[in-house]
Scaffold this motif. Structure first.
Motif, PDB file in Angstrom:
ATOM      1  N   ALA A 197       0.835  -1.200   0.000  1.00 53.17           N
ATOM      2  CA  ALA A 197       0.000   0.000   0.000  1.00 53.17           C
ATOM      3  C   ALA A 197       0.873   1.255   0.000  1.00 53.17           C
ATOM      4  CB  ALA A 197      -0.928  -0.005   1.221  1.00 53.17           C
ATOM      5  N   LEU A 198       1.951   1.229   0.760  1.00 58.37           N
ATOM      6  CA  LEU A 198       2.870   2.366   0.803  1.00 58.37           C
ATOM      7  C   LEU A 198       3.549   2.569  -0.547  1.00 58.37           C
ATOM      8  CD1 LEU A 198       3.972   4.494   2.751  1.00 58.37           C
ATOM      9  CD2 LEU A 198       5.811   2.899   3.353  1.00 58.37           C
ATOM     10  N   LEU A 199       3.854   1.473  -1.249  1.00 56.87           N
ATOM     11  CA  LEU A 199       4.452   1.572  -2.578  1.00 56.87           C
ATOM     12  C   LEU A 199       3.493   2.254  -3.552  1.00 56.87           C
ATOM     13  CD1 LEU A 199       6.798   0.807  -4.505  1.00 56.87           C
ATOM     14  CD2 LEU A 199       5.617  -1.356  -4.932  1.00 56.87           C
ATOM     15  N   GLY A 200       2.208   1.918  -3.481  1.00 58.33           N
ATOM     16  CA  GLY A 200       1.230   2.556  -4.341  1.00 58.33           C
ATOM     17  C   GLY A 200       1.113   4.045  -4.081  1.00 58.33           C
ATOM     18  N   ALA A 201       1.135   4.425  -2.803  1.00 59.83           N
ATOM     19  CA  ALA A 201       1.069   5.849  -2.460  1.00 59.83           C
ATOM     20  C   ALA A 201       2.296   6.589  -2.971  1.00 59.83           C
ATOM     21  CB  ALA A 201       0.947   6.007  -0.947  1.00 59.83           C
ATOM     22  N   ALA A 202       3.468   5.954  -2.882  1.00 54.65           N
ATOM     23  CA  ALA A 202       4.707   6.599  -3.329  1.00 54.65           C
ATOM     24  C   ALA A 202       4.723   6.790  -4.838  1.00 54.65           C
ATOM     25  CB  ALA A 202       5.908   5.760  -2.887  1.00 54.65           C
ATOM     26  N   GLU A 203       4.241   5.791  -5.579  1.00 52.33           N
ATOM     27  CA  GLU A 203       4.295   5.846  -7.041  1.00 52.33           C
ATOM     28  C   GLU A 203       3.097   6.580  -7.648  1.00 52.33           C
ATOM     29  OE1 GLU A 203       4.141   2.846 -10.813  1.00 52.33           O
ATOM     30  OE2 GLU A 203       4.861   1.982  -8.938  1.00 52.33           O
ATOM     31  N   SER A 204       2.110   6.911  -6.830  1.00 49.95           N
ATOM     32  CA  SER A 204       0.869   7.485  -7.325  1.00 49.95           C
ATOM     33  C   SER A 204       1.103   8.723  -8.181  1.00 49.95           C
ATOM     34  CB  SER A 204      -0.033   7.860  -6.140  1.00 49.95           C
ATOM     35  OG  SER A 204      -1.272   8.353  -6.599  1.00 49.95           O
ATOM     36  N   GLY A 205       0.429   8.740  -9.310  1.00 51.05           N
ATOM     37  CA  GLY A 205       0.511   9.886 -10.201  1.00 51.05           C
ATOM     38  C   GLY A 205       1.544   9.775 -11.297  1.00 51.05           C
ATOM     39  N   LEU A 206       2.343   8.709 -11.303  1.00 51.07           N
ATOM     40  CA  LEU A 206       3.409   8.614 -12.300  1.00 51.07           C
ATOM     41  C   LEU A 206       2.838   8.506 -13.712  1.00 51.07           C
ATOM     42  CD1 LEU A 206       6.380   8.338 -13.116  1.00 51.07           C
ATOM     43  CD2 LEU A 206       6.121   5.862 -12.842  1.00 51.07           C
ATOM     44  N   PHE A 207       2.006   7.510 -13.966  1.00 49.60           N
ATOM     45  CA  PHE A 207       1.520   7.308 -15.337  1.00 49.60           C
ATOM     46  C   PHE A 207       0.649   8.468 -15.821  1.00 49.60           C
ATOM     47  CE2 PHE A 207      -1.355   5.792 -18.605  1.00 49.60           C
ATOM     48  CZ  PHE A 207      -0.475   5.200 -19.500  1.00 49.60           C
ATOM     49  N   PRO A 208      -0.413   8.862 -15.093  1.00 44.26           N
ATOM     50  CA  PRO A 208      -1.195  10.002 -15.587  1.00 44.26           C
ATOM     51  C   PRO A 208      -0.374  11.282 -15.635  1.00 44.26           C
ATOM     52  CG  PRO A 208      -1.889   9.403 -13.376  1.00 44.26           C
ATOM     53  CD  PRO A 208      -0.985   8.313 -13.858  1.00 44.26           C
ATOM     54  N   GLY A 209       0.607  11.399 -14.738  1.00 42.39           N
ATOM     55  CA  GLY A 209       1.475  12.573 -14.778  1.00 42.39           C
ATOM     56  C   GLY A 209       2.278  12.644 -16.060  1.00 42.39           C
ATOM     57  N   VAL A 210       2.811  11.506 -16.495  1.00 41.81           N
ATOM     58  CA  VAL A 210       3.571  11.491 -17.745  1.00 41.81           C
ATOM     59  C   VAL A 210       2.640  11.700 -18.937  1.00 41.81           C
ATOM     60  CG1 VAL A 210       5.016  10.081 -19.265  1.00 41.81           C
ATOM     61  CG2 VAL A 210       5.439  10.084 -16.810  1.00 41.81           C
ATOM     62  N   MET A 211       1.426  11.134 -18.883  1.00 38.95           N
ATOM     63  CA  MET A 211       0.471  11.369 -19.968  1.00 38.95           C
ATOM     64  C   MET A 211       0.163  12.859 -20.107  1.00 38.95           C
ATOM     65  SD  MET A 211      -0.275   8.506 -21.530  1.00 38.95           S
ATOM     66  CE  MET A 211       1.486   8.194 -21.344  1.00 38.95           C
TER      67      MET A 211
END
Length: 446
Positions: A133-147
């Motif tokens: 769960a902590l990994l998801g919070a840390a990585e959150s926003g990467l893909f839509p951010g790059v899009m």
């Protein structure tokens, strides 16, 4: 009218203060220059992210027994990452639009690299779920951010191919994960650590390194790019400001209205169904290969076949989509291809059939992702696109949360993957139909 010709025409019709006339070939050169500067870093960043997200499938070969994880508990852990990823996607994208990609993407990389290494500290189901769960919070926003970031840099006629270039990271990561993760498991016992612990520690380090590099290397927008000439910056911005051909841009008047716009919600539901396929294309494959009593190295090599085919298919279909401009049709057909692949996996009773099914599914879901994201990138109003793209990404993560749990539960009940992958195939068919609904909705707004 050809899209590139249309963009060049927009540049020629400029008035006082606008950039000088630019030929289509010159615009292509400018876009290529931006691509060479930015894409290697973005691909590397996403490659490491997918590697750190998917290495769980190889760690599971020995970690599950060490931590006492049942198939259901493992599926919950896989889904937990996508749940927290979804929670923070909209805020992360709004922050990127406000402070820039350089600060946002590098922060994400450093944090998820640290958490990946901490995964080696898991001692049971609860700590495993918590760290995921902590990994998801840390990585959150990467893909839509790059899009969102790509929409700041690449005009409409180039988006599917550059989306495909970015998404090359997915199959490449699965290929690398298959070879490297299988090898790292052989470190079992070195310095008193299990092989799966070494896997997390060593595969988390590159993310931190990329985060540090990106803090000095990334450029937020064309207007800030000192590596472009003034004429190149102006020409590129003029092309970016031109609307997509033959389509009305969805332009709500406020962020809240953007988030509840039926078109945006339908895009999000399409992405939810897409993520159901994406998370199913690789996360269970090593465990299925293990049933054929293959070694870790053999499992790694065989697991690299579907993403390698997916890489080639995604590039070919992405370029075809750019040439024809039939975004909705190609995304829908790619969804159907993935459904056929997952159906073949569900019916398989041999190693060859299973690998063939996963190969078709990988080509389908990766091509769908590359082509589908050209739609929100291009048809959402720039003033609200950050929040809307974040919301679409958030809804996609719901699919990544739910589907591993469904497949894990059905496997626990039936002691087989047949039911689970039948569900995945049906979901992909529904996704194909929903792309058609989305096209009808957007056509009605013209």
């Amino acid at each position: 009218m050809n899209t590139r010709t249309g963009q060049a025409e927009v540049l020629r019709m400029s008035t006082t203060g606008a950039p000088p006339a630019v030929e289509a070939a010159d615009l292509d050169r400018i876009v290529s220059k931006a691509g060479r500067r930015l894409m290697w870093f973005l691909v590397a960043l996403y490659l490491v992210a997918i590697l750190d997200r998917s290495n769980i499938s190889f760690a599971a070969l020995t970690m599950n027994s060490d931590l006492g994880l049942s198939p259901k508990a493992y599926g919950i852990g896989v889904g937990a990452m996508f749940f927290t990823y979804a929670l923070f996607e909209v805020p992360s994208n709004l922050l990127l639009a406000r402070i820039g990609a350089r600060a946002t993407l590098t922060r994400i990389a450093i944090l998820w690299g640290i958490v990946t290494m901490l995964m080696a500290c898991a001692v049971g189901p609860l700590s495993f779920w918590g760290l995921r769960a902590l990994l998801g919070a840390a990585e959150s926003g990467l893909f839509p951010g790059v899009m969102l970031f790509l929409s700041f840099w690449f005009p409409y006629a180039w988006r599917a191919r550059y989306n495909a270039v970015f998404n090359l990271a997915v199959p490449i990561a699965y290929i690398v994960s298959g070879v490297v993760s299988g090898a790292l498991l052989t470190l079992n016992g070195a310095w008193g650590l299990a092989g799966w612990q070494w896997l997390f520690i060593l595969e988390g380090l590159p993310a931190v390194a990329l985060g540090v590099i990106g803090a000095f290397y990334l450029t937020n927008r064309p207007s800030e790019a000192q590596w472009l000439t003034p004429v190149e910056r102006q020409s590129l911005q003029a092309a970016l400001d031109a609307n997509p051909p033959s389509a009305k841009v969805v332009a709500p008047t406020s962020m809240l209205r953007a988030l509840v716009n039926p078109v945006v919600l339908t895009m999000g539901l399409c992405n939810t169904l897409l993520f159901c396929g994406l998370t199913s294309a690789q996360i269970w494959l090593p465990q299925m290969l293990k049933t054929y009593h293959a070694s870790y190295m053999t499992i790694g090599l065989l697991a690299a076949i579907p993403p390698l085919a997916g890489l080639l298919g995604m590039l070919a279909l992405g370029r075809l989509s750019d040439r024809s401009q039939h975004r909705f049709l190609h995304a829908s057909l790619a969804f159907v291809l993935s459904a056929c692949g997952f159906a073949l996996v569900a019916m398989s009773n041999s190693l060859a059939t299973m690998l063939t099914g996963f190969t078709l599914a990988s080509v389908g879901v990766l091509a769908t992702q590359a082509i589908f994201w050209t739609i929100p990138q291009s048809f959402l109003h720039r003033s609200t696109s950050a929040g809307a793209i974040g919301a679409i990404g958030m809804m996609g993560s719901i699919g990544g949360t739910v589907m591993p749990m469904i497949v894990g539960e059905l496997r626990a009940q039936t002691h087989s993957f047949t039911a689970g992958f039948t569900v995945v195939a049906i979901v992909c068919l529904v996704g194909s139909a929903l792309i058609g609904v989305l096209r009808s909705m957007m056509t009605s707004q013209r």
